[in-house]
Design a protein around this motif. Structure first.
Motif, mmCIF file in Angstrom:
data_model
loop_
_atom_site.group_PDB
_atom_site.id
_atom_site.type_symbol
_atom_site.label_atom_id
_atom_site.label_comp_id
_atom_site.label_asym_id
_atom_site.label_seq_id
_atom_site.Cartn_x
_atom_site.Cartn_y
_atom_site.Cartn_z
ATOM 1 N N PHE A 236 -3.406 -7.344 7.212
ATOM 2 C CA PHE A 236 -4.412 -6.606 7.900
ATOM 3 C C PHE A 236 -4.831 -5.349 7.249
ATOM 4 O O PHE A 236 -5.937 -4.701 7.075
ATOM 5 N N TYR A 237 -3.778 -4.610 6.386
ATOM 6 C CA TYR A 237 -4.005 -3.218 5.828
ATOM 7 C C TYR A 237 -4.594 -3.549 4.393
ATOM 8 O O TYR A 237 -5.272 -2.843 4.042
ATOM 9 N N ALA A 238 -4.660 -4.714 3.953
ATOM 10 C CA ALA A 238 -5.033 -5.222 2.520
ATOM 11 C C ALA A 238 -6.629 -5.370 2.999
ATOM 12 O O ALA A 238 -7.343 -4.784 2.192
ATOM 13 N N ALA A 239 -7.072 -5.654 3.893
ATOM 14 C CA ALA A 239 -8.638 -5.992 4.639
ATOM 15 C C ALA A 239 -9.063 -4.436 4.708
ATOM 16 O O ALA A 239 -10.276 -4.339 4.303
ATOM 17 N N ILE A 240 -8.087 -3.352 5.148
ATOM 18 C CA ILE A 240 -8.846 -2.039 5.400
ATOM 19 C C ILE A 240 -9.099 -1.577 3.975
ATOM 20 O O ILE A 240 -9.741 -0.683 3.742
ATOM 21 N N THR A 241 -7.995 -1.691 2.984
ATOM 22 C CA THR A 241 -8.039 -0.923 1.658
ATOM 23 C C THR A 241 -8.761 -1.612 0.556
ATOM 24 O O THR A 241 -8.931 -0.942 -0.447
ATOM 25 N N VAL A 242 -9.516 -2.817 0.866
ATOM 26 C CA VAL A 242 -9.819 -3.592 -0.310
ATOM 27 C C VAL A 242 -11.076 -2.842 -1.023
ATOM 28 O O VAL A 242 -11.211 -2.912 -2.143
ATOM 29 N N ASN A 243 -11.965 -2.141 -0.147
ATOM 30 C CA ASN A 243 -12.926 -1.347 -0.821
ATOM 31 C C ASN A 243 -12.537 -0.186 -1.565
ATOM 32 O O ASN A 243 -13.511 0.510 -1.600
ATOM 33 N N LEU A 244 -11.329 0.200 -1.424
ATOM 34 C CA LEU A 244 -10.993 1.823 -1.709
ATOM 35 C C LEU A 244 -10.574 1.644 -3.331
ATOM 36 O O LEU A 244 -10.013 0.252 -3.792
ATOM 37 N N ARG A 245 -10.705 2.676 -4.167
ATOM 38 C CA ARG A 245 -10.382 2.501 -5.482
ATOM 39 C C ARG A 245 -9.013 2.617 -5.542
ATOM 40 O O ARG A 245 -8.471 2.009 -6.601
ATOM 41 N N ALA A 246 -8.141 3.376 -4.929
ATOM 42 C CA ALA A 246 -6.576 3.414 -5.034
ATOM 43 C C ALA A 246 -6.087 2.506 -3.993
ATOM 44 O O ALA A 246 -5.039 2.851 -3.507
ATOM 45 N N ARG A 247 -6.631 1.286 -3.870
ATOM 46 C CA ARG A 247 -6.131 0.245 -2.718
ATOM 47 C C ARG A 247 -4.621 0.214 -3.171
ATOM 48 O O ARG A 247 -3.800 -0.260 -2.148
ATOM 49 N N GLU A 248 -4.244 -0.181 -4.517
ATOM 50 C CA GLU A 248 -3.060 -0.505 -4.985
ATOM 51 C C GLU A 248 -1.840 0.540 -4.221
ATOM 52 O O GLU A 248 -0.870 -0.109 -4.392
ATOM 53 N N ALA A 249 -2.442 1.608 -4.367
ATOM 54 C CA ALA A 249 -1.370 2.606 -4.119
ATOM 55 C C ALA A 249 -1.117 2.926 -2.636
ATOM 56 O O ALA A 249 -0.281 3.191 -2.042
ATOM 57 N N LEU A 250 -2.494 2.831 -1.837
ATOM 58 C CA LEU A 250 -2.751 3.194 -0.440
ATOM 59 C C LEU A 250 -2.174 1.900 0.353
ATOM 60 O O LEU A 250 -1.597 2.182 1.350
ATOM 61 N N LEU A 251 -2.316 0.540 -0.137
ATOM 62 C CA LEU A 251 -1.893 -0.226 0.900
ATOM 63 C C LEU A 251 -0.517 -0.304 1.172
ATOM 64 O O LEU A 251 -0.019 -0.564 2.237
ATOM 65 N N PRO A 252 0.626 -0.109 0.201
ATOM 66 C CA PRO A 252 1.954 0.084 0.631
ATOM 67 C C PRO A 252 2.401 1.375 1.613
ATOM 68 O O PRO A 252 3.099 1.106 2.524
ATOM 69 N N ALA A 253 1.584 2.399 1.099
ATOM 70 C CA ALA A 253 1.792 3.567 1.901
ATOM 71 C C ALA A 253 1.294 3.451 3.415
ATOM 72 O O ALA A 253 1.950 3.700 4.442
ATOM 73 N N LEU A 254 0.232 2.734 3.626
ATOM 74 C CA LEU A 254 -0.421 2.533 4.917
ATOM 75 C C LEU A 254 0.444 1.407 5.773
ATOM 76 O O LEU A 254 0.796 1.470 7.007
ATOM 77 N N ALA A 255 0.757 0.327 4.973
ATOM 78 C CA ALA A 255 1.650 -0.848 5.571
ATOM 79 C C ALA A 255 2.952 -0.452 6.060
ATOM 80 O O ALA A 255 3.614 -1.119 6.927
ATOM 81 N N PHE A 256 3.672 0.432 5.334
ATOM 82 C CA PHE A 256 4.942 0.802 5.353
ATOM 83 C C PHE A 256 5.557 1.166 6.970
ATOM 84 O O PHE A 256 6.517 0.545 7.397
ATOM 85 N N PRO A 257 4.902 1.615 7.619
ATOM 86 C CA PRO A 257 5.217 2.380 9.035
ATOM 87 C C PRO A 257 5.420 0.912 9.926
ATOM 88 O O PRO A 257 6.325 0.842 10.514
ATOM 89 N N LEU A 258 4.457 -0.145 9.452
ATOM 90 C CA LEU A 258 4.744 -1.266 10.402
ATOM 91 C C LEU A 258 5.517 -2.106 9.879
ATOM 92 O O LEU A 258 6.110 -2.959 10.523
ATOM 93 N N LEU A 259 6.077 -2.165 8.632
ATOM 94 C CA LEU A 259 6.949 -3.115 7.928
ATOM 95 C C LEU A 259 8.345 -2.492 8.340
ATOM 96 O O LEU A 259 9.311 -3.172 8.234
ATOM 97 N N VAL A 260 8.444 -1.234 8.769
ATOM 98 C CA VAL A 260 9.765 -0.738 8.753
ATOM 99 C C VAL A 260 10.511 -1.490 10.130
ATOM 100 O O VAL A 260 11.904 -1.873 9.622
ATOM 101 N N PRO A 261 10.144 -1.943 11.221
ATOM 102 C CA PRO A 261 10.776 -2.776 12.119
ATOM 103 C C PRO A 261 11.337 -3.893 11.500
ATOM 104 O O PRO A 261 12.405 -4.497 11.895
#
Length: 228
Positions: A155-180
């Motif tokens: 889901f977050y890969a789809a949000i960040t795919v058009n961003l230049r820094a997607r490789e750095a932003l994807l783990p940062a954005l997805a991490f809160p949902l991955l914690v549980p």
């Protein structure tokens, strides 16, 4: 409904064939996950008293980070080929596009888990010492954990795919949902490797199943807004 299922299976098959033909994403994620395990193992040292309790955490930390790579590459390949917009115009609901991408990422991550879970438990001294591990139960934990990791990361890969820094932003954005997912899988894996099946393990697996279903439903409903 039939059109939606056809879209899901078509996209998943396409991603699976591409991953099997090029093998770049599979090799990159496998190498990255193994490298994380190796670094954590070296950091903790050769003492089994320190390695064994950390085995579950190391395994699922490497899989959580690798899930972001696998999901990110799935959408990045479409963006690089200028075909992402065409996919959004494909007949059927946009949610089917998400589920197809998720299914392709899930299959790749499941293959990775089949390698990393035994390798990590062996590297950290939990497996291979004459101890009989409950592998079927560990396999169930892996399936449920991989489902949750790939659902959020896709889901977050789809949000960040058009961003230049997607490789750095994807783990940062997805991490809160991955914690549980990480907490539940680490706890269930630790309980299984140290004491076998118990009611507490069943509780954590029930939590993982509920999380997976809820995340897939919410992400499917929100995906049309994410790609706009």
């Amino acid at each position: 409904m039939n059109e939606g299922w056809q879209t899901i299976l078509t996209i998943a098959r396409k991603d699976a064939r591409l991953a099997g033909r090029t093998r770049d994403t599979l090799l990159a994620t496998a190498f990255y996950a193994a490298l994380v395990l190796l670094v954590l193992g070296l950091a903790l040292g050769p003492d089994d008293a320190r390695l064994q309790p950390a085995a579950a955490g190391a395994v699922w930390a490497s899989l959580a980070l690798s899930s972001a790579i696998a999901a990110g590459r799935a959408f990045a390949q479409e963006q690089e080929a200028a075909s992402l917009e065409q996919l959004t115009l494909y007949p059927g609901p946009h949610g089917a596009l998400y589920l197809g991408k998720w299914l392709g990422s899930w299959l790749q991550l499941l293959l990775l888990a089949a390698l990393i879970v035994p390798l990590g438990l062996l590297l950290f001294g939990v497996a291979g010492g004459g101890q009989a591990l409950p592998w079927p139960a560990l396999g169930l934990v892996a399936v449920l954990g991989v489902t949750g990791l790939s659902a959020s990361s896709t889901f977050y890969a789809a949000i960040t795919v058009n961003l230049r820094a997607r490789e750095a932003l994807l783990p940062a954005l997805a991490f809160p949902l991955l914690v549980p997912v990480v907490l539940a899988t680490v706890k269930a894996t630790s309980l299984l490797t140290l004491g076998g099946w118990s009611a507490e393990v069943g509780g954590w697996l029930g939590f993982l199943a509920a999380y997976d279903v809820g995340t897939l439903i919410v992400c499917t409903l929100l995906f049309p807004f994410a790609v706009e």
